[in-house]
Scaffold this motif. Structure first.
Motif, PDB file in Angstrom:
ATOM      1  N   THR A 592       0.854  -1.189   0.000  1.00 39.95           N
ATOM      2  CA  THR A 592       0.000   0.000   0.000  1.00 39.95           C
ATOM      3  C   THR A 592       0.886   1.235   0.000  1.00 39.95           C
ATOM      4  O   THR A 592       1.883   1.294   0.729  1.00 39.95           O
ATOM      5  N   ASN A 602      -3.711   7.945   7.874  1.00 40.42           N
ATOM      6  CA  ASN A 602      -5.051   7.583   7.395  1.00 40.42           C
ATOM      7  C   ASN A 602      -5.109   6.108   6.999  1.00 40.42           C
ATOM      8  O   ASN A 602      -6.092   5.412   7.286  1.00 40.42           O
ATOM      9  N   GLN A 603      -4.062   5.621   6.331  1.00 39.85           N
ATOM     10  CA  GLN A 603      -4.017   4.205   5.928  1.00 39.85           C
ATOM     11  C   GLN A 603      -3.961   3.298   7.158  1.00 39.85           C
ATOM     12  O   GLN A 603      -4.589   2.229   7.198  1.00 39.85           O
ATOM     13  N   ASP A 605      -5.285   3.935  10.006  1.00 37.04           N
ATOM     14  CA  ASP A 605      -6.631   3.928  10.595  1.00 37.04           C
ATOM     15  C   ASP A 605      -7.582   3.022   9.825  1.00 37.04           C
ATOM     16  O   ASP A 605      -8.506   2.439  10.407  1.00 37.04           O
ATOM     17  N   LYS A 606      -7.356   2.899   8.507  1.00 33.82           N
ATOM     18  CA  LYS A 606      -8.259   2.100   7.677  1.00 33.82           C
ATOM     19  C   LYS A 606      -8.026   0.607   7.804  1.00 33.82           C
ATOM     20  O   LYS A 606      -8.960  -0.188   7.719  1.00 33.82           O
ATOM     21  N   GLY A 607      -6.783   0.193   7.952  1.00 36.76           N
ATOM     22  CA  GLY A 607      -6.493  -1.246   7.970  1.00 36.76           C
ATOM     23  C   GLY A 607      -5.223  -1.535   8.735  1.00 36.76           C
ATOM     24  O   GLY A 607      -4.529  -0.634   9.210  1.00 36.76           O
TER      25      GLY A 607
END
Length: 657
Positions: A592, A602-603, A605-607
């Motif tokens: 990613t 942010n990434q 927090d997402k996964g």
């Protein structure tokens, strides 16, 4: 001036390069002679600054002769000093420590100039104690007061509250280098053991009382080099990188290639010589802290696994967290009990091996077909087996145990062993007795009834109570299309055990069981039988531990989790991102991309990710700021971070660590 020796000599092909910095006749990792290739280069520099010349004649196998020619005319200026005189001053009376500087090829200045720029010339001297080979140059270390104010923890600062020493094994064939390490880690928080060769290191580690937290391992050593030692530790001694970390050290150039080979052989990290003492101290503390946390995780995993073998997972988790006096009422659960028909008679005809073999056959069938998340096995006398389900609130407990019983019957059908089963549903009390040796125990009539039921059961049949029958009928499990081919359910009669309510019994009869076998069964009766709890020694929990189960540690490579490894690459340079993607995607990693620090957070927090590659220099939020933010949320084990930068300053590396 002529200086001759009767040594091994220098080959003609090497004579032209012998005065170049860091040149050696034997430059292999396992060379026989010490030295780093600076002595002759410095000698030439000193002679030239005095206006002289130096030459060499040599024959392989016979020796070498070096000739120094100096001008005979004295200088006219009395007050003028030769440019190189500062290198020839007498050494101070006492040498506090010795720091060996090797093979730094990043500066184009001459060896004398580069060392004069980096160190106070007053301190540059030949080591009087170690008597090193030509080329070893040592300087006094910085004093402890100056080091204490440079951001690194002071040498006497403990790694943890109990002041457990960090046990270091230093492996290097140079005494000067060993003195450097010994002085760098001379604080009360360290215990340094010295090995002067690879074979000495292995012999030291094989001693019964030898135990180390970390190994500092030189690459270039005679006979057994650092790569070989590292491979031996990882493969032959089966010490994984998580259990015994190794930091490999070398002055060989280019250092990136040596570091890569070191990591391939099993090293945790690599430090190029000359090294910054402060950075090395930080690396050692960080690596050892991670190693000790890993050991705690392993011990926690062992304890938790043993607890889960003794009791249901929910109860094991409560014991693992330190809870005591654990007890609860279970309004409804199901209990399955089964044993070998006529076991008492059969065991007299078996020898010990046959007895264990038959019982293992049954146990293997049970373990093969049970659902460990729902079914827990109670320990009983060896001739009988007991399993429970529903203690966690699962409503399908009777169905789960019925399927388990039928699977075990089918599994052992061709072994010659005959089993009979009892299945009952009811209320029970449960609790954990003991702390050092915790036992999970069930109390109540339900267990006594189910043990008595198997005596009312023909071989190959399953006897179940009215309560269990009602549970199964509600789920449709006793309908003809759910039963094995040819099986049927018949009434068995009532069981009236002492001190318990009467229970209506039913038989699940398979097609292979004859009517004659059923008719020969006596009328229902009961015999009391006690359930013996499991006794097993469990290590006490002495430290707060991480509850997560670790990955396998058998070797330096971890098995990929389900879904593969997930990597987050954080860099504002698109070219760098393409390089990372091209390197790791073909290896099966899920990569990613985040182009700045905000996108990175942010990434996160997402996964979830297994590792982060983080550029230190980014606009807006720098890599160091991102790292500090992530460390407030995740430990080193929960989210490893590798910092990437185009800079090589030791201060920046130390700050990143």
């Amino acid at each position: 001036i002529h200086v001759s020796d009767t040594g091994i000599g220098i080959s003609k092909s090497h004579l032209e390069r012998v005065f170049e910095p860091f040149e050696q006749e034997d430059d292999s990792e396992a060379r026989t002679f010490e030295g780093i290739g600076l002595g002759l280069s410095i000698s030439r520099e000193v002679v030239q600054r005095h206006g002289g010349r130096i030459r060499v004649r040599s024959e392989v196998g016979k020796g070498s002769t070096f000739t120094v020619i100096l001008p005979a005319v004295a200088r006219e200026q009395k007050n003028e000093k030769p440019a190189g005189d500062t290198l020839l001053q007498a050494p101070p009376a006492k040498v506090e420590a010795k720091y060996v500087e090797k093979r730094s090829t990043q500066s184009e200045a001459s060896p004398c100039e580069s060392y004069a720029q980096q160190h106070n010339p007053q301190n540059l001297q030949v080591c009087p104690e170690a008597t090193p080979k030509v080329g070893s140059v040592v300087t006094k270390p910085p004093d402890r007061e100056s080091m204490a104010g440079k951001g690194s923890a002071a040498l006497d600062t403990s790694l943890n509250g109990d002041r457990q020493k960090i046990r270091i094994l230093s492996v290097d064939d140079s005494k000067a280098n060993q003195d450097v390490i010994s002085n760098a880690f001379a604080g009360r928080d360290y215990e340094v053991t010295i090995a002067m060769s690879g074979s000495d290191a292995i012999e030291t580690m094989q001693k019964a009382n030898a135990s180390f937290d970390i190994i500092l391992l030189d690459v270039m050593m005679p006979s057994l080099n650092g790569y070989d030692v590292c491979k031996h530790v990882r493969q032959d001694m089966r010490q994984s990188s998580e259990v015994l970390p190794i930091i490999m050290m070398s002055a060989v150039s280019p250092s990136d290639k040596v570091g890569f080979e070191g990591m391939k052989s099993g090293a945790n990290d690599f430090v190029a010589k000359p090294f910054d003492v402060q950075e090395l101290q930080i690396k050692v503390k960080e690596v050892v802290a991670s190693q000790r946390e890993n050991k705690m995780r392993i011990e926690a995993h062992k304890r938790r696994s043993m607890l889960q073998a003794l009791m249901p997972m929910q109860m094991a988790d409560r014991v693992f967290s330190g809870e005591t006096d654990i007890a609860h009422d279970i309004p409804m659960l199901s209990v399955l009990c089964f044993s070998v028909v006529h076991w008492e008679k059969l065991v007299n005809d078996f020898d010990a091996f046959q007895t264990v073999q038959h019982l293992n056959t049954i146990q293997s069938a049970y373990e093969k077909h049970r659902n460990p998340q729902k079914v827990y096995q109670l320990r009983t006398p060896a001739s009988s087996f007991m399993a429970i389900a529903g203690q966690d609130g699962d409503t399908y407990h009777a169905e789960t145990l019925l399927k388990l019983a039928l699977a075990i019957l089918a599994e052992v059908e061709d072994t010659g062993l005959e089993l009979h089963f009892g299945l009952h549903s009811g209320a029970a009390q449960a609790g954990v007795i003991g702390t050092e040796q915790p036992n999970y125990c069930l109390f109540g009539d339900t267990l006594q009834l189910v043990q008595a039921m198997i005596d009312q059961t023909p071989p190959g049949c399953l006897c179940f109570s009215d309560a269990a029958k009602n549970q199964l009928e509600q789920l449709g499990q006793l309908s003809m299309h759910r039963l094995p081919a040819g099986a049927r359910v018949i009434e068995r009669g009532k069981l009236e055990p002492p001190s318990c309510k009467a229970v209506q019994l039913w038989l699940l009869v398979r097609a292979s069981v004859s009517e004659e076998a059923i008719n020969q069964m006596p009328a229902a009766s009961a015999r009391p039988c006690a359930v013996q709890p499991l006794h097993a020694q469990i290590p006490s929990q002495q430290h707060a531990v991480v509850a997560a189960s670790p990955q396998p540690l058998a070797g330096s490579h971890l098995a990929a989790p389900a879904g593969g490894w997930r990597l987050l690459s954080v860099d504002d340079d698109e070219v760098n991102q393409e390089v990372v993607t091209g390197m790791f995607k073909p290896e099966g990693l899920d990569v990613t991309i985040a182009m700045n620090g905000v996108e990175c957070l942010n990434q996160i927090d997402k996964g979830s990710f297994h590792i982060v590659l983080l550029d230190s220099m980014m606009p807006g939020m720098s890599g160091l700021e991102v790292c500090k933010t992530l460390r407030k949320r995740f430990t080193h084990l929960e989210l490893p971070i590798i910092m990437l930068t185009c800079r090589t300053a030791a201060e920046e590396a130390a700050e990143a660590i």
